[in-house]
Design an enzyme around this catalytic site. Structure first.
Site, PDB file in Angstrom:
ATOM      1  N   HIS A   3       0.894  -1.065   0.013  1.00 43.52           N
ATOM      2  CA  HIS A   3       0.109   0.104   0.172  1.00 43.52           C
ATOM      3  C   HIS A   3       0.733   1.164  -0.121  1.00 43.52           C
ATOM      4  O   HIS A   3       1.827   1.021   0.551  1.00 43.52           O
ATOM      5  CB  HIS A   3      -0.968   0.257   1.131  1.00 43.52           C
ATOM      6  CG  HIS A   3      -1.767  -0.927   1.510  1.00 43.52           C
ATOM      7  ND1 HIS A   3      -1.324  -2.061   2.327  1.00 43.52           N
ATOM      8  CD2 HIS A   3      -3.167  -0.912   1.389  1.00 43.52           C
ATOM      9  CE1 HIS A   3      -2.348  -3.113   2.426  1.00 43.52           C
ATOM     10  NE2 HIS A   3      -3.378  -2.341   1.852  1.00 43.52           N
ATOM     11  N   ASP A  48       2.293   2.125   3.201  1.00 41.05           N
ATOM     12  CA  ASP A  48       3.285   0.997   4.006  1.00 41.05           C
ATOM     13  C   ASP A  48       4.658   1.573   3.758  1.00 41.05           C
ATOM     14  O   ASP A  48       5.490   1.184   4.525  1.00 41.05           O
ATOM     15  CB  ASP A  48       3.540  -0.588   3.379  1.00 41.05           C
ATOM     16  CG  ASP A  48       1.689  -1.079   3.353  1.00 41.05           C
ATOM     17  OD1 ASP A  48       0.870  -0.516   4.261  1.00 41.05           O
ATOM     18  OD2 ASP A  48       1.514  -1.641   2.647  1.00 41.05           O
ATOM     19  N   GLU A  92     -10.692  -7.251  -4.286  1.00 39.81           N
ATOM     20  CA  GLU A  92     -10.481  -8.389  -3.142  1.00 39.81           C
ATOM     21  C   GLU A  92     -11.921  -8.583  -2.253  1.00 39.81           C
ATOM     22  O   GLU A  92     -12.036  -7.614  -1.406  1.00 39.81           O
ATOM     23  CB  GLU A  92      -9.331  -8.082  -2.521  1.00 39.81           C
ATOM     24  CG  GLU A  92      -8.908  -8.965  -1.495  1.00 39.81           C
ATOM     25  CD  GLU A  92      -7.392  -8.551  -0.749  1.00 39.81           C
ATOM     26  OE1 GLU A  92      -6.662  -8.012  -1.260  1.00 39.81           O
ATOM     27  OE2 GLU A  92      -7.378  -8.876   0.680  1.00 39.81           O
ATOM     28  N   GLU A 112      -8.957 -14.116  -0.923  1.00 39.32           N
ATOM     29  CA  GLU A 112      -7.951 -14.418   0.263  1.00 39.32           C
ATOM     30  C   GLU A 112      -8.830 -15.299   1.140  1.00 39.32           C
ATOM     31  O   GLU A 112      -9.942 -15.277   1.370  1.00 39.32           O
ATOM     32  CB  GLU A 112      -7.765 -12.969   1.136  1.00 39.32           C
ATOM     33  CG  GLU A 112      -7.260 -13.349   2.388  1.00 39.32           C
ATOM     34  CD  GLU A 112      -6.759 -11.824   2.880  1.00 39.32           C
ATOM     35  OE1 GLU A 112      -6.358 -10.959   2.309  1.00 39.32           O
ATOM     36  OE2 GLU A 112      -6.594 -11.669   4.192  1.00 39.32           O
ATOM     37  N   HIS A 132     -10.701 -14.292   4.190  1.00 32.07           N
ATOM     38  CA  HIS A 132     -11.988 -13.540   3.938  1.00 32.07           C
ATOM     39  C   HIS A 132     -12.983 -14.584   3.573  1.00 32.07           C
ATOM     40  O   HIS A 132     -14.140 -14.348   3.825  1.00 32.07           O
ATOM     41  CB  HIS A 132     -11.687 -12.622   2.687  1.00 32.07           C
ATOM     42  CG  HIS A 132     -10.760 -11.526   3.055  1.00 32.07           C
ATOM     43  ND1 HIS A 132     -10.327 -10.701   2.155  1.00 32.07           N
ATOM     44  CD2 HIS A 132     -10.038 -11.321   4.470  1.00 32.07           C
ATOM     45  CE1 HIS A 132      -9.334  -9.649   2.991  1.00 32.07           C
ATOM     46  NE2 HIS A 132      -9.150 -10.038   4.011  1.00 32.07           N
ATOM     47  N   ASP A 157      -4.591 -13.951  -2.257  1.00 33.70           N
ATOM     48  CA  ASP A 157      -3.967 -13.397  -0.885  1.00 33.70           C
ATOM     49  C   ASP A 157      -3.758 -14.788   0.031  1.00 33.70           C
ATOM     50  O   ASP A 157      -4.937 -15.290   0.565  1.00 33.70           O
ATOM     51  CB  ASP A 157      -4.699 -12.469  -0.311  1.00 33.70           C
ATOM     52  CG  ASP A 157      -4.221 -11.231  -0.746  1.00 33.70           C
ATOM     53  OD1 ASP A 157      -3.321 -11.097  -1.757  1.00 33.70           O
ATOM     54  OD2 ASP A 157      -4.669  -9.997  -0.229  1.00 33.70           O
ATOM     55  N   ASP A 178     -10.136 -11.555  11.030  1.00 35.81           N
ATOM     56  CA  ASP A 178      -9.189 -11.666   9.871  1.00 35.81           C
ATOM     57  C   ASP A 178      -7.855 -11.971  10.668  1.00 35.81           C
ATOM     58  O   ASP A 178      -6.902 -10.844  10.817  1.00 35.81           O
ATOM     59  CB  ASP A 178      -9.152 -10.601   9.172  1.00 35.81           C
ATOM     60  CG  ASP A 178      -8.520 -10.644   7.773  1.00 35.81           C
ATOM     61  OD1 ASP A 178      -8.286 -11.994   7.252  1.00 35.81           O
ATOM     62  OD2 ASP A 178      -8.301  -9.697   6.941  1.00 35.81           O
ATOM     63  N   ASP A 185      -0.560 -12.554   2.304  1.00 30.26           N
ATOM     64  CA  ASP A 185      -1.189 -11.436   3.023  1.00 30.26           C
ATOM     65  C   ASP A 185      -1.253 -12.133   4.551  1.00 30.26           C
ATOM     66  O   ASP A 185      -2.436 -12.381   4.909  1.00 30.26           O
ATOM     67  CB  ASP A 185      -2.508 -11.032   2.628  1.00 30.26           C
ATOM     68  CG  ASP A 185      -2.948  -9.713   3.150  1.00 30.26           C
ATOM     69  OD1 ASP A 185      -2.320  -9.256   4.150  1.00 30.26           O
ATOM     70  OD2 ASP A 185      -4.044  -9.336   2.630  1.00 30.26           O
TER      71      ASP A 185
HETATM   72  C1  XLS Z   1      -7.551  -6.777   4.563  1.00 34.12           C
HETATM   73  C2  XLS Z   1      -7.184  -6.841   3.044  1.00 34.12           C
HETATM   74  C3  XLS Z   1      -5.913  -6.144   2.775  1.00 34.12           C
HETATM   75  C4  XLS Z   1      -5.704  -6.244   1.285  1.00 34.12           C
HETATM   76  C5  XLS Z   1      -4.829  -4.994   0.608  1.00 34.12           C
HETATM   77  O1  XLS Z   1      -8.262  -7.412   5.034  1.00 34.12           O
HETATM   78  O2  XLS Z   1      -6.597  -8.313   2.989  1.00 34.12           O
HETATM   79  O3  XLS Z   1      -4.630  -6.527   3.307  1.00 34.12           O
HETATM   80  O4  XLS Z   1      -5.169  -7.359   0.763  1.00 34.12           O
HETATM   81  O5  XLS Z   1      -5.544  -3.811   0.904  1.00 34.12           O
HETATM   82 NI    NI Z   2      -5.540  -9.334   1.395  1.00 34.01          NI
HETATM   83 NI    NI Z   3      -7.416  -9.666   4.864  1.00 36.13          NI
END
Ligand code: XLS
Ligand code: NI
Ligand code: NI
Length: 437
Positions: A101, A104, A232, A268, A271, A296, A307, A339
Site C-alpha cells: 500500500h 506502508d 478483493e 483471500e 476472507h 492472498d 481476520d 497477506d
Molecule cells: C485486508 C486486506 C488487505 C488487502 C490489501 O483484510 O486483506 O490487506 O489485501 O489492501
Molecule cells: Ni488481502
Molecule cells: Ni485480509
C-alpha cells in the site's frame, strides 16, 4: 552494504530430510512440476504491510515487534532504510514478487502534495531494489482506511471531498505502480461498507463506488498502465458489512456496473472463511466467471471470528488451492501473495523467515500433491462421469435451450420413476485425496 538480517543466509532448498529451520523442505524453485518450475507456478509474493510495517499490536495491547532498523521517527529517511530491509528480505527468502500500500512504504505528509513527494522519495529506493535484485511488484494499492478522514469510507463516503481525496490518492498510487512496472493494482474495499443502514443510502454508495472504479479504468488507459485490476472480496471488518462481501457479490456488482471486463478477483482465504465459505468455493466462483486473478494466501482460525491473517500451513488447504489453480491453467499476472502476519508473540525478525518458509513449503507441497492428483486422473474423471447423462444428444439439446419443459416432460413420462441415481462417493473421494497427502 549494511545487513539487516545478519546470520540469516539466503534460504536454500534442503530437501524433506533437512532439519535446518532456515531451509526449504519442499520449495525447490527450479524443480519442474508438470510444465513449469515451482517458481513459475507459485509466483510467491511478500506483503510490505504485515512484514515490514505491522507493529503486531492487538485491541488489548500495543505492538511487540522488535525491528532494529526502525528508529521510531516515522521519517522518509527511515522509510528508505525500510525499503532496503525489504529487498534484503525478498532476496534471502527467494520471493520473486512483493506488494504494498502507498502508506506502508512512505509516511503520510501534512498535505496530499507532501504525501505524494514522500512516496516518490521512497519509490526511488524501491526501484533501485527491483533493478538490483530482479524482484517485481505483483501489485500496488492505496491505503484508504487507516487515516481518520476515511472514517465513513472512501469511494462510498457521503462526503464528496473524501471521494475526491481518495481519487487523488489512488491516481498517485496507480502512477507509482505503473512506474515500478507493477503487474497489477488491487482495490480492497477498506471501509467501503456500513455500520448501520439507518444512516446509509446503500444504492447511492454503490453507484459512487462504481463511478470511482470507472474513473480508475479511464485513468489506467490514460497513463498506459496494462497491469491487471483486482477486487478483493471480504464480508466484514472493519465495517459490519463490506460491499465487496464475497466473490459472488463482487461479480454481481462488476456486471451490474459494466466493470467485469476490466477486473479480476484477488481471493483471500481468511476472507472466504469470514464469508462462511471454503476457499475452494470462492476460487471456483471466480474461475466460473473467468475472473480469478490472484490469491492472498493466509488462513484464519476457526475459533476466532476475525481476520487473523495467519500463515498457511494446512496441506489440505494448499492442495485445494493449487488443484483449482492448475485446473484453470495457472496464474497469469497474479501469484500466491502472503497477506499474512506473524503472531504478536513471534516478535523477532527471525520469525518473519520461519513464517514465510512454512507458507512457501506448504504451497510447494500443495502444488506437488495437486499435480499428482490431476495426473492420476481418477478425481477429474469421477466428476466428469457424474454428469454423463447430459453428454448424449438429448442432454445437449436441453443444455443449449433447444428442448424446453414440454420436450422434457415427453422424455421423462414414459420412463416412470427415477432408477438411475448413483452415489456421490464423498467418503471414497476424501480417501482418494488422502492417498496423495
Ligand atoms: C485486508 C486486506 C488487505 C488487502 C490489501 O483484510 O486483506 O490487506 O489485501 O489492501
Ligand atoms: Ni488481502
Ligand atoms: Ni485480509
Amino acid at each position: 552494504m549494511a545487513e539487516f538480517f545478519p546470520g540469516v543466509p539466503k534460504i536454500q532448498f534442503g530437501g524433506p530430510k533437512s532439519r535446518n529451520p532456515l531451509e526449504f523442505k519442499h520449495y525447490n524453485p527450479d524443480e519442474v512440476v508438470g510444465d513449469k518450475t515451482m517458481r513459475d507456478h507459485l509466483r510467491f509474493s511478500v506483503v510490505y504491510w504485515h512484514t515490514f510495517s505491522n507493529p503486531l499490536s492487538d485491541p488489548f495491547g500495543s505492538g511487540t515487534a522488535v525491528r532494529p532498523w526502525d528508529d521510531g521517527t516515522g521519517s522518509v529517511a527511515n522509510a528508505q532504510t525500510k525499503a532496503k530491509v525489504a529487498f534484503e528480505f525478498f532476496e534471502k527468502i527467494n520471493a520473486p514478487f512483493y506488494a504494498f500500500h502507498d502508506r506502508d512504504v512512505a509516511p503520510e505528509g501534512a498535505s496530499l502534495t507532501e504525501s505524494h513527494a514522500n512516496l516518490d522519495e521512497v519509490v526511488k529506493v524501491l526501484k533501485d531494489g527491483q533493478d538490483r535484485t530482479g524482484v517485481k511488484l505483483l501489485w500496488g494499492t492505496a491505503n484508504l482506511f487507516s487515516n481518520p478522514r476515511y472514517m465513513h469510507g472512501a469511494a462510498t463516503s457521503p462526503n464528496l471531498e473524501v471521494f475526491a481525496y481518495a481519487s487523488a490518492q489512488v491516481k498517485k498510487a496507480m502512477e507509482v505502480t505503473h512506474g515500478l512496472g507493477g503487474l497489477g493494482y488491487t482495490f480492497w474495499g477498506g471501509r467501503e461498507g456500513y455500520q448501520t443502514l439507518l444512516n446509509t443510502d446503500m444504492k447511492r454508495e454503490l453507484d459512487h463506488l462504481a463511478r470511482f472504479l470507472h474513473n480508475a479504468v479511464e485513468y489506467k488507459k490514460q497513463i498506459g498502465f496494462t497491469g491487471t485490476f483486482y477486487i478483493e472480496p471480504k464480508p466484514k471488518e472493519p465495517t459490519k458489512h463490506q460491499y465487496d462481501s464475497d466473490a459472488a457479490a463482487c461479480l454481481n456488482f462488476l456486471r451490474t456496473y459494466e466493470l467485469l471486463p476490466h477486473f479480476k478477483l484477488n481471493i483471500e482465504t481468511n476472507h472466504a472463511t469470514l464469508a462462511g465459505h471454503e476457499m475452494m468455493h470462492e476460487l471456483e466462483v471466480a474461475i466460473g466467471a473467468g475472473a480469478l486473478g490472484s490469491i492472498d494466501a493466509n488462513t484464519g482460525d476457526p475459533l476466532l471470528g476475525w481476520d487473523t491473517d495467519q500463515f498457511p500451513t494446512d496441506i489440505y488447504l494448499t492442495t485445494k488451492c493449487m488443484y483449482c489453480m492448475l485446473g484453470m491453467g495457472g496464474f497469469t499476472t497474479g501469484g500466491v501473495n502472503f497477506d499474512a502476519k506473524v503472531r504478536r508473540e513471534s516478535f523477532e525478525p527471525l520469525d518473519l523467515f520461519y513464517a514465510h518458509i512454512g507458507g512457501m513449503d506448504a504451497f510447494a507441497r500443495g502444488l506437488k500433491i495437486a499435480h499428482a492428483i490431476i495426473s492420476d486422473g481418477r478425481l477429474c474423471s469421477f466428476v466428469k462421469e457424474r454428469y454423463r447423462s447430459w453428454d448424449g444428444e438429448f442432454g445437449r439439446r436441453v443444455e443449449s435451450g433447444q428442448a424446453g419443459f414440454t420436450e422434457l416432460e415427453s422424455y421423462i413420462v414414459p420412463k416412470g420413476e427415477i432408477k438411475t441415481n448413483e452415489s456421490g462417493r464423498q467418503e471414497m473421494l476424501e480417501n482418494l485425496i488422502n492417498e496423495f497427502i
